[in-house]
Design an enzyme around this catalytic site. Structure first.
Site, short mmCIF file in Angstrom:
data_model
loop_
_atom_site.label_atom_id
_atom_site.label_comp_id
_atom_site.label_asym_id
_atom_site.label_seq_id
_atom_site.Cartn_x
_atom_site.Cartn_y
_atom_site.Cartn_z
N ARG A 41 -38.57 25.60 -98.10
CA ARG A 41 -39.98 25.40 -97.78
C ARG A 41 -40.71 26.74 -97.68
NH1 ARG A 41 -44.47 22.22 -97.73
NH2 ARG A 41 -45.71 22.57 -95.85
N GLU A 93 -21.38 5.85 -72.16
CA GLU A 93 -20.09 6.37 -71.69
C GLU A 93 -20.27 7.39 -70.55
OE1 GLU A 93 -16.84 6.74 -74.34
OE2 GLU A 93 -17.69 5.34 -75.77
N1 CAA Z 1 -9.16 8.62 -63.82
C1 CAA Z 1 -8.42 7.88 -62.95
N2 CAA Z 1 -8.92 7.37 -61.81
C2 CAA Z 1 -10.21 7.62 -61.54
C3 CAA Z 1 -11.03 8.39 -62.37
C4 CAA Z 1 -10.45 8.90 -63.56
N3 CAA Z 1 -11.16 9.63 -64.42
N4 CAA Z 1 -12.25 8.46 -61.83
C5 CAA Z 1 -12.21 7.78 -60.68
N5 CAA Z 1 -10.98 7.26 -60.52
C6 CAA Z 1 -10.49 6.47 -59.40
C7 CAA Z 1 -10.59 7.24 -58.08
O1 CAA Z 1 -9.43 8.02 -57.87
C8 CAA Z 1 -10.73 6.12 -57.08
O2 CAA Z 1 -9.47 5.55 -56.82
P1 CAA Z 1 -8.80 5.60 -55.34
O3 CAA Z 1 -9.84 5.09 -54.40
O4 CAA Z 1 -7.62 4.73 -55.47
O5 CAA Z 1 -8.49 7.04 -55.11
C9 CAA Z 1 -11.51 5.07 -57.85
O6 CAA Z 1 -11.33 5.34 -59.22
C10 CAA Z 1 -12.99 5.07 -57.50
O7 CAA Z 1 -13.47 6.35 -57.81
P2 CAA Z 1 -14.77 6.95 -57.17
O8 CAA Z 1 -14.75 6.79 -55.68
O9 CAA Z 1 -14.96 8.32 -57.71
O10 CAA Z 1 -15.87 5.95 -57.74
P3 CAA Z 1 -17.44 6.03 -57.69
O11 CAA Z 1 -17.98 4.70 -57.36
O12 CAA Z 1 -17.90 7.19 -56.85
O13 CAA Z 1 -17.83 6.27 -59.24
C11 CAA Z 1 -18.29 7.42 -61.26
C12 CAA Z 1 -17.49 7.36 -59.95
C13 CAA Z 1 -17.80 8.71 -61.92
C14 CAA Z 1 -19.79 7.53 -61.03
C15 CAA Z 1 -17.93 6.20 -62.13
O14 CAA Z 1 -18.41 5.00 -61.58
C16 CAA Z 1 -18.45 6.31 -63.53
O15 CAA Z 1 -17.83 6.97 -64.38
N6 CAA Z 1 -19.61 5.67 -63.86
C17 CAA Z 1 -20.12 5.64 -65.21
C18 CAA Z 1 -19.60 4.45 -65.94
C19 CAA Z 1 -19.69 4.63 -67.42
O16 CAA Z 1 -19.32 5.64 -67.98
N7 CAA Z 1 -20.16 3.59 -68.08
C20 CAA Z 1 -20.21 3.58 -69.51
C21 CAA Z 1 -20.14 2.21 -70.03
S1 CAA Z 1 -19.04 2.00 -71.35
C22 CAA Z 1 -19.90 2.40 -72.76
O17 CAA Z 1 -20.94 2.97 -72.74
C23 CAA Z 1 -19.16 2.06 -73.99
C24 CAA Z 1 -19.95 1.83 -75.20
O18 CAA Z 1 -20.10 0.70 -75.63
C25 CAA Z 1 -20.38 2.99 -75.99
#
Ligand code: CAA
Length: 426
Positions: free
Chosen positions: A315, A410
């Site tokens: 361009r 996600e």
């Molecule tokens: N791996 C393993 N365990 C995990 C973990 C991980 N990455 N993250 C959390 N946990 C476990 C914790 O250890 C805890 O377990 P315990 O109590 O036994 O120790 C339990 O999970 C609860 O964890 P939190 O207390 O941290 O939970 P929270 O309510 O504070 O939430 C959060 C944390 C990170 C906000 C979570 O809820 C989250 O990731 N939210 C976003 C959800 C998401 O990504 N949604 C996307 C939808 S899917 C999509 O989009 C697909 C598509 O079609 C494209």
């Protein structure tokens, strides 16, 4: 024997075993001139380097070729018509792109996560509506099944998914449970040899085209997130209804629906893992999924950058190509720098996963940064294209619309910051 001579002995032994490695450059330091014959220092094999292997380059090239020959023609039309790239997904399946990281014994391609990042970038440069299918099927559906399903479930569900004969959907989000994923309203009541599932899932990628659905539901409310289960569901189950298709801003070729479950009987054999494992299943699976979406964002950004670079060379304005104007040069420099940083974060997260090291923080960093880069620089790409950037023919306006979802699905950018900060502060 002191440590120094022990080290030399080990190096010589390794050198004689791995003939391709060369200790020559180090021979004078070691006092072994003439003794060491081959080409690369052995310890380079384990040293950090930034070169892709020939296999990685081949996967990258294959994905690039596919994007140019199969995805590019018709991408604007599919976006306009909200048309799912069915033929293209079928071909991607045949080429092994839908089960990239699955063990060949389950019908997958047996590749590493680095290859997956490279393929996702190339496909996403051209068609993010197709690449989201690749991402969801690989990282959320196949990975979740390969790592946590039992053998019978793998044979029945993973094999056709990994072979790309069908594709799957991951059903976590609900009308009232997006970022707050523990607040599941979908219930799965234990009825003995089956669960009775009721509820609604929202914004489900592949909602109407999938054959296998991984559904998260609450079995025991009192137990909170420890009362959540994950189930394998199929759309032929009675009471499983696919709801309306979403009319989206971007990735308009992808197939996004709500799903309704009314008294769906899901056999107990379809529960993934132990009772109450569902929330951890979702979190662990999403951790890898975020590498896929980060790479998608990277691809959207680098696609916009490549188009901008080409346009800037062609361009003309004020008597010269616009690449000769500093205003454009600085935009291109910022784009190239941010994209390179995003690529490094994506590859680092993939590498950590491949090494079986903790990759939670890295995958969230990759997704957070790459999606912000995609949004910022697709806007800049439209700006560089001027009026042409605002019309569909030049692709960058679509990439700008597509970029936005990478900051949302996600796990939003805010959720990634939660994951990163919790990891830093733990
Ligand atoms: N791996 C393993 N365990 C995990 C973990 C991980 N990455 N993250 C959390 N946990 C476990 C914790 O250890 C805890 O377990 P315990 O109590 O036994 O120790 C339990 O999970 C609860 O964890 P939190 O207390 O941290 O939970 P929270 O309510 O504070 O939430 C959060 C944390 C990170 C906000 C979570 O809820 C989250 O990731 N939210 C976003 C959800 C998401 O990504 N949604 C996307 C939808 S899917 C999509 O989009 C697909 C598509 O079609 C494209």
């Amino acid at each position: 024997m002191n440590i120094y001579s022990a080290l030399i002995s080990i190096l010589i032994l390794l050198n004689s075993y791995f003939k391709t490695y060369d200790l020559k450059p180090f021979s004078h330091i070691l006092g072994l001139e003439g003794f060491i014959k081959t080409k690369k220092p052995y310890f380079c094999a384990n040293m950090m380097h930034f070169e892709l292997s020939e296999e990685h380059l081949a996967v990258q090239q294959a994905a690039r070729d596919f994007a140019q020959t199969e995805l590019l023609p018709g991408v604007i039309e599919r976006d306009n018509k909200q048309e799912f790239p069915a033929e293209q997904i079928k071909k991607l399946g045949e080429l092994g792109f839908l089960g990239m990281m699955v063990d060949p014994k389950y019908g997958g391609s047996g590749m590493d996560t680095i290859s997956y990042v490279l393929a996702m970038e190339e496909l996403s440069k051209v068609d993010a509506s197709a690449s989201v299918v690749v991402s969801v099927n690989n990282s959320l559906v196949c990975w979740g099944l390969e790592n946590f399903a039992n053998e019978e479930q793998k044979q029945k569900y993973l094999v056709p998914l990994a072979k790309g004969l069908v594709h799957g959907a991951f059903c976590l989000s609900e009308p009232e449970a997006g970022s707050d994923a523990t607040s599941q309203r979908t219930t799965a009541v234990d009825m003995g040899d089956y669960y009775l599932v009721n509820g609604t899932k929202n914004w489900i990628t592949n909602g109407n085209t999938a054959s296998t659905y991984l559904v998260i539901a609450q079995t025991n409310v009192e137990a909170g997130h420890r009362g959540i289960n994950a189930f394998i569901m199929t759309r032929d189950m009675e009471g499983f209804v696919v709801g309306k298709k979403e009319d989206k801003m971007g990735i308009r070729g992808s197939d996004t629906h709500s799903l309704m479950f009314t008294d769906v009987k899901v056999p107990k054999a379809n529960r993934i893992g132990e009772d109450g494992f569902g929330f951890k299943f979702a979190m662990k699976t999403l951790t890898g999924g975020r590498i896929g979406i980060a790479s998608q964002a990277l691809g959207i950004a680098s696609g916009a950058y490549e188009l901008s670079l080409k346009y800037a060379k062609e361009r003309k304005a004020f008597g010269t190509e616009i690449m000769n104007h500093q205003a454009i040069q600085f935009k291109l420099a910022d784009m190239a720098t941010d994209i390179e940083a995003a690529r490094m974060l994506c590859l680092k997260a993939a590498w950590l996963k491949d090494q079986h090291l903790d990759y939670g923080r890295a995958s969230s960093m990759a997704k957070l940064f790459s999606s912000e880069v995609a949004m910022k620089h697709t806007v800049e790409a439209v700006q560089i294209h001027g009026g042409y950037g605002y019309v569909k023919e030049y692709h960058v306006e679509r990439l700008m619309r597509d970029a936005k979802i990478t900051q949302i699905y996600e796990g939003t950018s805010e959720v990634q910051r939660v994951v990163i900060s919790r990891d830093i502060l733990k």
